[in-house]
Design an enzyme around this catalytic site. Structure first.
Site, PDB file in Angstrom:
ATOM      1  CE  LYS A 155      -2.625 -11.297 -34.823  1.00 44.73           C
ATOM      2  NZ  LYS A 155      -2.806 -12.749 -34.998  1.00 44.73           N
ATOM      3  CD  GLU A 195      -9.865 -17.181 -35.454  1.00 49.01           C
ATOM      4  OE1 GLU A 195     -10.037 -16.049 -35.001  1.00 49.01           O
ATOM      5  OE2 GLU A 195      -8.916 -17.900 -35.128  1.00 49.01           O
ATOM      6  CD  GLU A 252      -6.039 -22.278 -32.048  1.00 51.03           C
ATOM      7  OE1 GLU A 252      -6.738 -21.890 -31.093  1.00 51.03           O
ATOM      8  OE2 GLU A 252      -5.665 -21.526 -32.956  1.00 51.03           O
ATOM      9  NE  ARG A 292      -4.757  -1.842 -35.014  1.00 53.47           N
ATOM     10  CZ  ARG A 292      -4.145  -1.840 -33.829  1.00 53.47           C
ATOM     11  NH1 ARG A 292      -2.991  -2.457 -33.698  1.00 53.47           N
ATOM     12  NH2 ARG A 292      -4.673  -1.251 -32.784  1.00 53.47           N
ATOM     13  CD1 TRP A 349     -13.604  -3.321 -36.572  1.00 53.82           C
ATOM     14  CD2 TRP A 349     -13.851  -3.059 -34.366  1.00 53.82           C
ATOM     15  NE1 TRP A 349     -14.172  -4.464 -36.075  1.00 53.82           N
ATOM     16  CE2 TRP A 349     -14.343  -4.325 -34.731  1.00 53.82           C
ATOM     17  CE3 TRP A 349     -13.898  -2.682 -33.043  1.00 53.82           C
ATOM     18  CZ2 TRP A 349     -14.875  -5.223 -33.810  1.00 53.82           C
ATOM     19  CZ3 TRP A 349     -14.430  -3.562 -32.122  1.00 53.82           C
ATOM     20  CH2 TRP A 349     -14.918  -4.823 -32.509  1.00 53.82           C
ATOM     21  CG  HIS A 393     -20.759 -37.769 -21.370  1.00 49.56           C
ATOM     22  ND1 HIS A 393     -21.235 -38.400 -20.243  1.00 49.56           N
ATOM     23  CD2 HIS A 393     -19.590 -38.380 -21.674  1.00 49.56           C
ATOM     24  CE1 HIS A 393     -20.392 -39.333 -19.867  1.00 49.56           C
ATOM     25  NE2 HIS A 393     -19.373 -39.345 -20.721  1.00 49.56           N
ATOM     26  CE  LYS A 427      -6.540 -19.784 -35.850  1.00 54.30           C
ATOM     27  NZ  LYS A 427      -6.612 -19.657 -34.470  1.00 54.30           N
ATOM     28  CG  ASN A 471      -6.714   3.471 -32.261  1.00 54.83           C
ATOM     29  OD1 ASN A 471      -7.345   3.996 -33.175  1.00 54.83           O
ATOM     30  ND2 ASN A 471      -5.640   2.735 -32.462  1.00 54.83           N
ATOM     31  N   GLY A 472      -9.886   3.663 -29.052  1.00 49.29           N
ATOM     32  CA  GLY A 472     -10.391   3.474 -27.699  1.00 49.29           C
ATOM     33  C   GLY A 472     -11.796   4.042 -27.572  1.00 49.29           C
ATOM     34  CB  CYS A 498      -9.198   2.324 -34.338  1.00 49.85           C
ATOM     35  SG  CYS A 498     -10.945   2.387 -33.970  1.00 49.85           S
TER      36      CYS A 498
HETATM   37  C1  AGP Z   1      -7.003 -16.130 -32.516  1.00 49.25           C
HETATM   38  O1  AGP Z   1      -7.113 -16.861 -33.762  1.00 49.25           O
HETATM   39  C2  AGP Z   1      -8.143 -15.212 -32.335  1.00 49.25           C
HETATM   40  N1  AGP Z   1      -8.092 -14.212 -33.366  1.00 49.25           N
HETATM   41  C3  AGP Z   1      -8.325 -14.632 -30.955  1.00 49.25           C
HETATM   42  O2  AGP Z   1      -9.029 -15.611 -30.226  1.00 49.25           O
HETATM   43  C4  AGP Z   1      -7.053 -14.293 -30.140  1.00 49.25           C
HETATM   44  O3  AGP Z   1      -6.350 -15.454 -29.842  1.00 49.25           O
HETATM   45  C5  AGP Z   1      -7.493 -13.658 -28.802  1.00 49.25           C
HETATM   46  O4  AGP Z   1      -8.151 -12.446 -29.105  1.00 49.25           O
HETATM   47  C6  AGP Z   1      -6.323 -13.396 -27.852  1.00 49.25           C
HETATM   48  O5  AGP Z   1      -5.410 -12.524 -28.458  1.00 49.25           O
HETATM   49  P1  AGP Z   1      -3.982 -12.312 -27.747  1.00 49.25           P
HETATM   50  O6  AGP Z   1      -3.240 -13.594 -27.857  1.00 49.25           O
HETATM   51  O7  AGP Z   1      -3.342 -11.203 -28.530  1.00 49.25           O
HETATM   52  O8  AGP Z   1      -4.253 -11.938 -26.322  1.00 49.25           O
END
Ligand code: AGP
Length: 617
Positions: A612, A497, A490, A28, A76, A513, A494, A102-103, A2
């Protein structure tokens, strides 16, 4: 997650600025939005499911009067489906109090029952509406003092909250509170404001006060008084944020993610170049780092903890540390650490890596380590974030605001910071000579101009060719070894996601394996085969994939025709020392995931289901 934006000014109409601020929080992730004002002793609310544009259309047809005070929220969904009635802001049943939150209020169900027994009626499924009614139920007891009613209410709730509230009785003050969910206060000209994230307020001010956990504050147009959990006034220094509003905007790019990918050469400069100390072949960190040579020599190991993309940089932090400082490092997924046996901290330094500084799992891990007497170094991109404020030592990455949900430049900044950290530890422990340190600094300094080739027309064409291979498949594998195993992971994260194509990152040695069973003409492999100790092994892996009709997208050094002839598409990268290859090789993989997701019409900056900053566990 949120988003909250609120403001209270002397006069005029703050609603446009508050809604503009809300838009900067769209990244977000949210499913509904709403605003509230207090005018002539009455609370007025507009809220709609869908994007902020839907709310704006509603306001255009069914507007609100100009108001010097407004609260706004993007939701959210947690409790209750995304429906207008569940959108924030929420009021009590007598329209005395309005809240955005939020929360999660974990004990909202029993509170709701008690309030219903006392005659309160509810129209939503949310915990926030319960909170609004709880506060309203305590107003009379506190003679209409909203701040006192909120403090009293918060003693009865369990859970995480960042909230802004207003009373129908008072149109020129708002009350804010936070616990385990971020909230910042902005100090503007004849206006005070609050938001869950600094970029939302950059259009109003660049001077901020950060609330600590458990604190509340009363905001009026000319003041912000912070109170600790015992209702004692707290004085707090104003922090100046040098991000301009433009930095937080797209700058002409179609997506924040593309802008942030292309900012990475600048990030190298921002994160590193003020810290290079050539005279000593060393680096110099700001005072907030606070770890002198003696302390760095005392630690017998470093333990890295993070989530998601930051976990991948943690894997590289370990490798840099072992390579430059010959010091063993452990890497733990922060959420897994929380449920591991409670061992003694001993003489370890824990490094928590978090771009946002608000990831719930990572913050809980930090607090767990600290509760056992351990020390925490936080590597973070957001000044004033919880990690920045609660870690014992801090190393900021200074990447500028990262808005795209898929982390790119913040990851690059983390790798740069971890490279510097390992160099510093190596020099402090005297296992890295001044000459060796100078060589590593020189490698880093000479990296920046080499990155330009990654943004050339030829590079973009190669990315499009590689995307032709991945955009039509359901699943694929990313392989790398050594420094590039985390980069393979990574790259896979990417792609999955933002394009929603399943992708797995593996150390290439694992292919035979198990994963090799998946390979056929419909299951491509992205293989990182740049110069280094594992180059020949990677070439063998590529040949094994091809022998099973698997298509190969290779990451290879410029001019490497051996790999190019084996691959169906090759993403060429500049030749760099192996220990810098992760910073180079990740960029074409970011570009590839962006190209595939964009081609598939996905919401690149706000992928479905993602946020985010994951501020709940
Ligand atoms: C990154 O592309 C992702 N959106 C997600 O994995 C992110 O890296 C993870 O939530 C950790 O976030 P932070 O670095 O703000 O702790």
């Amino acid at each position: 997650m949120c988003g909250i934006v609120a403001a209270v000014g002397v006069d005029g109409n703050v609603l446009p600025a508050v809604i503009h601020g809300l838009k900067t929080l769209e990244y977000r992730g949210y499913d509904s939005a709403g605003v509230a004002i207090v005018s002539d002793g009455a609370i007025q609310v507009r809220r709609r499911t869908g994007k902020i544009a839907v709310l704006e259309e509603d306001l255009g047809q069914n507007g609100l009067p100009a108001s010097p005070m407004a609260l706004a929220h993007t939701r959210w969904a947690t409790h209750g489906a995304p429906e207008d009635r569940n959108a924030h802001p929420h009021r009590d049943h007598l329209d005395k109090v309005v809240i955005v939150h939020n929360g999660i209020i974990e004990n909202y169900a029993e509170l709701r029952t008690d309030l219903q027994d006392a005659g309160h009626e509810f129209t939503s499924d949310t915990d926030t509406e319960v909170l609004a009614n709880l506060v309203a139920s305590l107003l009379e007891e506190h003679e209409g003092d909203l701040h006192a009613a909120i403090q009293s209410s918060l003693q009865r709730v369990h859970g995480a909250y960042a909230l802004v509230a207003a009373s129908s009785e008072c149109a020129n003050s708002i009350v804010v509170a936070r616990h385990d969910s971020p909230l910042v206060v902005g100090i503007g000209e004849e206006l005070t404001c609050a938001a869950s994230d600094m970029p939302a307020l950059l259009g109003l001010t660049r001077d901020f006060l950060v609330l600590e956990n458990g604190e509340t504050a009363v905001l009026t147009p000319h003041s912000c008084q912070i109170f600790d959990p015992n209702n004692q006034p707290v004085s707090r220094d104003i922090q100046h944020c040098d991000w301009t509003p433009e930095q937080a905007e797209k700058g002409g790019y179609p997506h924040f993610m593309l802008k942030e990918i292309e900012e990475q050469p600048d990030v190298l400069a921002r994160t590193a170049f003020d810290r290079l100390h050539d005279a000593e072949g060393d680096v110099v960190f700001e005072s907030e780092f606070g770890l002198e040579d003696q302390a760095l020599c005392r630690f017998s190991r470093l333990r890295f903890m993070a989530m998601g993309t930051s976990f991948h940089s943690a894997l590289l932090g370990k490798q840099f540390l072992e390579e430059f400082a010959q010091l063993p490092g452990d890497v733990l997924n922060a959420s897994e650490f929380l449920y591991s046996p409670k061992l003694k901290e001993g003489d370890a330094l824990t490094v928590i890596i978090s771009q946002s500084g608000e990831t719930a799992d990572s913050l809980r891990a930090m607090r767990e380590v600290q509760s056992r007497g351990g020390k925490v170094l936080g590597i973070c991109n957001v000044r004033g974030s919880t990690l920045d404020r609660e870690a014992d030592h801090v190393l900021l990455t200074h990447c500028g605001p990262e808005v795209g949900v898929a982390s790119t430049k913040a990851f690059f900044g983390q790798l740069t910071a971890l490279y510097l950290l390992a160099l510093r530890v190596g020099r402090a422990r005297k296992v890295l000579s001044k000459e060796q340190g100078l060589a590593l600094l020189s490698d880093l300094r000479h990296l920046r101009p080499k990155l330009d080739s990654l943004f050339s027309d030829e590079a973009e064409e190669a990315v499009r060719t590689a995307a032709d291979i991945l955009a039509t498949v359901d699943s694929c594998l990313f392989l790398g070894r050594g420094f590039n195993h985390p980069i393979a992971m990574e790259g896979a994260l990417k792609l999955k996601e933002i394009s929603y194509i399943h992708a797995e990152g593996y150390p290439a040695g694992e292919m035979k394996h198990g994963p090799i069973a998946l390979i056929d003409e419909s299951f491509p492999v992205v293989a990182i085969a740049t110069p280094g100790k594992t180059y020949e092994k990677m070439v063998s892996n590529i040949e094994e994939v091809r022998a099973r009709s698997g298509k190969v997208v290779a990451v290879a050094a410029e001019g490497d025709q051996k790999v190019a002839q084996l691959a169906d598409a090759t993403l060429f990268v500049p030749k760099v020392p192996e220990h810098l290859s992760p910073l180079v090789n990740v960029i074409p993989l970011q570009q590839l995931s962006y190209e595939v997701a964009n081609r598939l019409g996905k919401d690149v900056d706000q992928p479905r289901n993602l946020a985010k900053s994951v501020t709940v566990e």
